[in-house]
Design an enzyme around this catalytic site. Sequence first.
Site, PDB file in Angstrom:
ATOM      1  N   GLU A 248       0.958   4.471  -5.818  1.00 36.58           N
ATOM      2  CA  GLU A 248       1.584   3.710  -6.750  1.00 36.58           C
ATOM      3  C   GLU A 248       1.345   2.425  -6.986  1.00 36.58           C
ATOM      4  O   GLU A 248       0.611   1.653  -6.096  1.00 36.58           O
ATOM      5  CB  GLU A 248       3.288   4.096  -5.620  1.00 36.58           C
ATOM      6  CG  GLU A 248       3.287   5.285  -6.529  1.00 36.58           C
ATOM      7  CD  GLU A 248       3.798   6.128  -7.399  1.00 36.58           C
ATOM      8  OE1 GLU A 248       3.705   4.943  -8.533  1.00 36.58           O
ATOM      9  OE2 GLU A 248       4.009   6.642  -7.548  1.00 36.58           O
TER      10      GLU A 248
ATOM     11  N   CYS B 237       7.011  -3.625  -8.602  1.00 37.19           N
ATOM     12  CA  CYS B 237       6.501  -3.027  -9.636  1.00 37.19           C
ATOM     13  C   CYS B 237       7.623  -2.276 -10.566  1.00 37.19           C
ATOM     14  O   CYS B 237       7.294  -1.909 -11.678  1.00 37.19           O
ATOM     15  CB  CYS B 237       6.052  -1.406  -8.721  1.00 37.19           C
ATOM     16  SG  CYS B 237       7.089  -0.614  -7.978  1.00 37.19           S
TER      17      CYS B 237
HETATM   18  O1  TXE Z   1      -2.319  -5.879  -2.474  1.00 41.01           O
HETATM   19  P1  TXE Z   1      -2.683  -5.012  -1.712  1.00 41.01           P
HETATM   20  P2  TXE Z   1      -1.684  -6.958  -1.512  1.00 41.01           P
HETATM   21  C1  TXE Z   1       0.084  -6.642  -6.543  1.00 41.01           C
HETATM   22  C2  TXE Z   1       0.592  -7.781  -6.945  1.00 41.01           C
HETATM   23  C3  TXE Z   1      -0.186  -8.560  -5.886  1.00 41.01           C
HETATM   24  C4  TXE Z   1      -1.311  -8.001  -5.610  1.00 41.01           C
HETATM   25  C5  TXE Z   1      -1.966  -8.439  -3.916  1.00 41.01           C
HETATM   26  O2  TXE Z   1      -0.199  -8.693  -7.543  1.00 41.01           O
HETATM   27  O3  TXE Z   1      -0.035  -9.885  -6.007  1.00 41.01           O
HETATM   28  O4  TXE Z   1      -0.914  -6.205  -6.136  1.00 41.01           O
HETATM   29  O5  TXE Z   1      -0.702  -7.859  -3.049  1.00 41.01           O
HETATM   30  C6  TXE Z   1      -3.369  -2.983   2.060  1.00 41.01           C
HETATM   31  N1  TXE Z   1      -8.525  -0.131   2.261  1.00 41.01           N
HETATM   32  N2  TXE Z   1       0.976  -5.846  -6.387  1.00 41.01           N
HETATM   33  O6  TXE Z   1      -2.330  -8.082  -1.112  1.00 41.01           O
HETATM   34  O7  TXE Z   1      -3.876  -6.063  -1.167  1.00 41.01           O
HETATM   35  C7  TXE Z   1      -3.239  -3.926   2.219  1.00 41.01           C
HETATM   36  O8  TXE Z   1      -2.901  -4.302   3.760  1.00 41.01           O
HETATM   37  C8  TXE Z   1      -6.881   1.214   2.616  1.00 41.01           C
HETATM   38  C9  TXE Z   1       1.549  -4.859  -6.776  1.00 41.01           C
HETATM   39  O9  TXE Z   1      -0.291  -7.010  -0.562  1.00 41.01           O
HETATM   40  O10 TXE Z   1      -3.443  -3.983  -2.635  1.00 41.01           O
HETATM   41  C10 TXE Z   1      -1.836  -3.939   2.036  1.00 41.01           C
HETATM   42  O11 TXE Z   1      -1.200  -2.867   3.347  1.00 41.01           O
HETATM   43  N3  TXE Z   1      -6.186  -0.500   2.393  1.00 41.01           N
HETATM   44  C11 TXE Z   1       2.493  -3.816  -5.819  1.00 41.01           C
HETATM   45  C12 TXE Z   1      -1.610  -2.554   0.915  1.00 41.01           C
HETATM   46  O12 TXE Z   1      -2.662  -2.029   1.033  1.00 41.01           O
HETATM   47  C13 TXE Z   1      -5.919  -1.636   2.585  1.00 41.01           C
HETATM   48  C14 TXE Z   1       3.234  -4.117  -4.444  1.00 41.01           C
HETATM   49  C15 TXE Z   1      -1.528  -3.366  -0.042  1.00 41.01           C
HETATM   50  O13 TXE Z   1      -1.955  -4.438   0.068  1.00 41.01           O
HETATM   51  C16 TXE Z   1      -7.724  -2.265   1.560  1.00 41.01           C
HETATM   52  C17 TXE Z   1       2.223  -4.834  -4.170  1.00 41.01           C
HETATM   53  C18 TXE Z   1      -8.741  -1.084   2.104  1.00 41.01           C
HETATM   54  N4  TXE Z   1      -9.317  -1.654   1.886  1.00 41.01           N
HETATM   55  C19 TXE Z   1       1.678  -6.118  -4.802  1.00 41.01           C
HETATM   56  N5  TXE Z   1      -7.356  -3.366   1.610  1.00 41.01           N
HETATM   57  C20 TXE Z   1       3.437  -3.186  -7.035  1.00 41.01           C
HETATM   58  N6  TXE Z   1       3.114  -3.167  -8.049  1.00 41.01           N
HETATM   59  O14 TXE Z   1       4.207  -2.473  -5.865  1.00 41.01           O
HETATM   60  C21 TXE Z   1      -5.658  -3.695   1.373  1.00 41.01           C
HETATM   61  N7  TXE Z   1      -5.097  -2.721   2.021  1.00 41.01           N
END
Ligand code: TXE
Length: 449
Positions: free
Chosen positions: A216, A250
Amino acid sequence: MPSTRADRNQTELAIRAASDALPHWSHSTPQRRADVLDRIGSEILARKDELGMLLAREEGKTLPEAVGEAARAGQIFKFFAGEALRIPGEIMASVRPGIQVDVTREPVGVVGIIAPWNFPLAIPAWKIAPALAYGNTVVFKPAELVPTCGWALADIISRSTLPAGVFNLVMGSGREVGQAFVDSPLVHALSFTGSVATGERILQAATARRAKVQLEMGGKNPLVVLADADLEQAVECALQGSYFSTGQRCTASSRLIVEAPVHDAFVARLRQRLASLKVGHALERGTDIGPVVDRAQLDQNQAYIEIARNEGAEHVWGGELLERPTPGHYMSPALFLARPEHRIAREEVFGPIACVLRADDYEHALALANDTPFGLCAGICTTSLKHAMHFKRHAEVGMTMVNLPTAGVDFHVPFGGRKGSSYGPARAGPLRRGVLHHRQDRLHAGLSH
Ligand code: TXE
């Protein structure tokens, strides 16, 4: 000193524990699983105020929103307790004589759950409860910004009489812990919610080793307002959907697509309502919008405001940094008039920022709504049954809302999007198929034209 962040070796130990627990748990009775989930749900519901307080303090959403989220997490566990007793199968006639075919649903195996920070109780609950209900074992990594909520949830789960190893909390970075889930051949399925960039990376790695994967990711959700809409209701839908939870959902509506005859009146009214919102401390009574989650997100929001101005979007309201008696990442909700090519109208910001796009008529509004690589949800405000019905079928999204905010979904139905927003089965359990779903508030049938 021991670190509070797990390293790769510790993550692999947790995955091994989940793998070792699988044969026993996957053959447990549905009643056993239902009892466990019901116990977890009951404790969350009984402690919803305390958990809501924890959540509001850690993530920054307002206390009523946070308590509501805690209650929802409890209800999700209760719902899946019931679902554990309703796992269907089929008996089919064979094409060969004297043979009967049984079609059964089996657990996928070890499920790796990687969660974001914006709903630190409800999203993990929505992934963990169905995984356990259908006999899978779990390794769960909360987002780095919300370890306390992850811990609180795991603490409650640890008291539910689950056998050791069935559920495992692993705190740590995405790069180390998350990546170890993605790479491990012992993790059979991954369920991820977060950014598009991370989702893409997970998809590549998971499909390369043929793990099942459910993603998602973001949205750039439209709310269409037609000229025949109840304007007051439409403004409230926009306000709620775009700005509440500090726009960090989201399902937030960040593109408000308004038909020309009501465009100016809608903008004026929304501006008036924005001016009346109270931005402040999450725990303070009367706060409408809490702080932005952290400095990095605040910087991202401010950067988009700058981009919007530089690209020529017309600033209507807000976007300023705010000082409050206690430190925090406060900003006022921002509104712009944009054109479809502006980045503020195309990219997910994830903050209290929305833009209005002017539409000539319904067909133009629909085309604008679909002019995005995302496809999570969409809303329409109208009193026309004809247009509402058409929109429900032709908006290229997973979920459409009629005369309702785009944000706010039911937990007992599938949740998911189309196009760049989602991948794999809709969220509501690794064993369920996605369907498109529609919700609507009262619609004045007969007024269609
Ligand atoms: O997201 P990440 P972040 C968007 C929103 C926000 C941006 C960054 O724009 O400003 O994403 O947020 C894990 N392998 N959304 O940094 O990095 C990480 O530890 C496996 C929109 O929080 O995607 C966390 O648990 N896992 C969104 C999860 O992934 C990894 C909601 C999300 O982190 C990883 C959240 C890797 N290589 C953020 N790197 C929505 N639309 O609902 C990171 N993670």
